[in-house]
Write an enzyme that holds these catalytic residues in place. Structure first.
Site, PDB file in Angstrom:
ATOM      1  CG  ASP A  45      42.114 -80.663 -17.897  1.00 58.62           C
ATOM      2  OD1 ASP A  45      42.304 -79.454 -18.175  1.00 58.62           O
ATOM      3  OD2 ASP A  45      41.776 -81.036 -16.753  1.00 58.62           O
ATOM      4  CB  SER A  46      41.309 -76.766 -22.303  1.00 56.26           C
ATOM      5  OG  SER A  46      42.585 -76.913 -22.900  1.00 56.26           O
ATOM      6  CG  ASP A  84      46.263 -80.493 -17.882  1.00 52.54           C
ATOM      7  OD1 ASP A  84      46.776 -80.491 -16.745  1.00 52.54           O
ATOM      8  OD2 ASP A  84      45.384 -79.672 -18.249  1.00 52.54           O
ATOM      9  CE  LYS A 114      47.844 -77.388 -17.044  1.00 51.84           C
ATOM     10  NZ  LYS A 114      46.685 -77.533 -16.112  1.00 51.84           N
ATOM     11  CD  GLU A 116      43.136 -78.017 -13.325  1.00 52.65           C
ATOM     12  OE1 GLU A 116      42.216 -77.930 -12.482  1.00 52.65           O
ATOM     13  OE2 GLU A 116      42.945 -78.000 -14.551  1.00 52.65           O
ATOM     14  CD  GLU A 183      42.676 -71.203 -15.896  1.00 47.66           C
ATOM     15  OE1 GLU A 183      43.356 -72.238 -15.831  1.00 47.66           O
ATOM     16  OE2 GLU A 183      41.602 -71.120 -16.537  1.00 47.66           O
TER      17      GLU A 183
HETATM   18  O1  KIV Z   1      43.731 -77.328 -19.805  1.00 47.53           O
HETATM   19  C1  KIV Z   1      44.347 -76.330 -20.204  1.00 47.53           C
HETATM   20  O2  KIV Z   1      44.389 -76.015 -21.408  1.00 47.53           O
HETATM   21  C2  KIV Z   1      45.031 -75.530 -19.214  1.00 47.53           C
HETATM   22  C3  KIV Z   1      45.613 -74.230 -19.651  1.00 47.53           C
HETATM   23  C4  KIV Z   1      44.564 -73.256 -19.959  1.00 47.53           C
HETATM   24  C5  KIV Z   1      46.597 -73.705 -18.671  1.00 47.53           C
HETATM   25  O3  KIV Z   1      45.080 -75.910 -18.079  1.00 47.53           O
END
Ligand code: KIV
Length: 286
Positions: A45-46, A84, A114, A116, A183
């Protein structure tokens, strides 16, 4: 076509060769990441920051994530594609979490998601895994919790804070995660966690002792100029190279150097003659 890596393949890599994870957000990025030999391609989600231009990741939606995960899945042949789960797609409850996680697999070609957060989200993770959805955990600096954390800050900086992170890691492994992102934490904290859990740890800003490493592709390639985290290594300056190329294109257009003869299509001599006759005949324009 190479065999697609699966979550069990990644799990089996603990203690073997270091695991390489790269983010990607679109088809060309996915092709590059996959061909580079990455074991997992994470549609992080970056996305919100490096592609969509937000200040943080909180505005990223399920629609954004599914759209970009589909594009990435079309470009990957070997790596495990991980989607994510964005802010508020899993936090409110188990049912919502399973339904949204399922969409990454059913509609977007991901083969894992993924999530968080620490032990508070073990019920969601357990339910997803029971439903056949492999889950990558993510603890330490968790950008979706930035409002509560008060900024992008290193976590686990005391013995007590490290012990809390370790308990979270154990809870996530117990809930069924097949691997875990660590992280922004001291190397010693990441090492203690890595040695405590039976699943691979993937570090980002977490030192050298994790089972693998992940970086944001735009940081690696020098494509994101707002900031580069201290822990990221820039392997190229593609942003600068791209800017120079685009400036040259605009210059060539203004100076009429582009298009040149090699970029042009011509009418055949016969068709040109016919055109001239047509334009010279009765009813010619003007
Ligand atoms: O959103 C993302 O790219 C991430 C990675 C940096 C692990 O969570």
């Amino acid at each position: 076509m190479p065999r697609r890596l699966s979550a069990p393949d990644i799990l089996a890599q603990k203690g073997q060769a270091p695991i390489c994870v790269m983010t990607a957000y679109d088809y060309p990025g996915a092709v590059l990441a996959d061909r580079s030999g990455a074991d997992m391609v994470l549609v992080g989600d970056s996305l919100g920051m490096v592609v969509l231009g937000y200040q943080d990741t909180l505005s990223v939606t399920m629609a954004d994530m599914l759209h970009h995960t589909r594009a990435v899945s079309r470009g990957v042949e070997r790596a495990l594609v991980v989607g994510d789960m964005p802010f508020m797609s899993f936090q409110p409850g188990v049912e919502m979490a399973v339904a949204n996680a399922g969409r990454f697999l059913a509609e977007a070609g991901a083969r894992a998601v993924k999530v968080e957060g620490g032990r508070d989200f073990a019920p969601q993770i357990r339910a997803m895994v029971r439903s056949g959805i492999p889950v990558m955990g993510h603890i330490g600096l968790t950008p979706q919790f930035i409002a509560g954390l008060g900024g992008f800050r290193t976590q686990g900086k005391t013995a007590e804070a490290t012990a809390v992170l370790r308990q979270d890691a154990l809870a996530l492994a117990e809930a069924g995660c097949f691997c875990l992102v660590l992280e922004a934490m001291p190397e010693e904290a990441a090492q203690a966690i890595t040695e405590s859990v039976p699943i691979p740890t993937i570090g980002i800003g977490a030192g050298r002792r994790t089972d693998g490493q992940v970086l944001v592709m735009h940081d690696v390639l020098g494509l994101f100029e707002r900031f580069t985290p201290r822990f990221a290594k820039r392997y190229a300056e593609l942003g600068k190279a791209a800017q120079e190329a685009l400036v040259r294109f605009c210059g060539d257009v203004r100076e009429r150097r582009f298009p040149a003869e090699e970029h042009v299509t011509h009418l055949s001599a016969e068709e040109l003659e016919r055109l001239n006759a047509l334009l010279a005949g009765p009813g010619k324009p003007g």
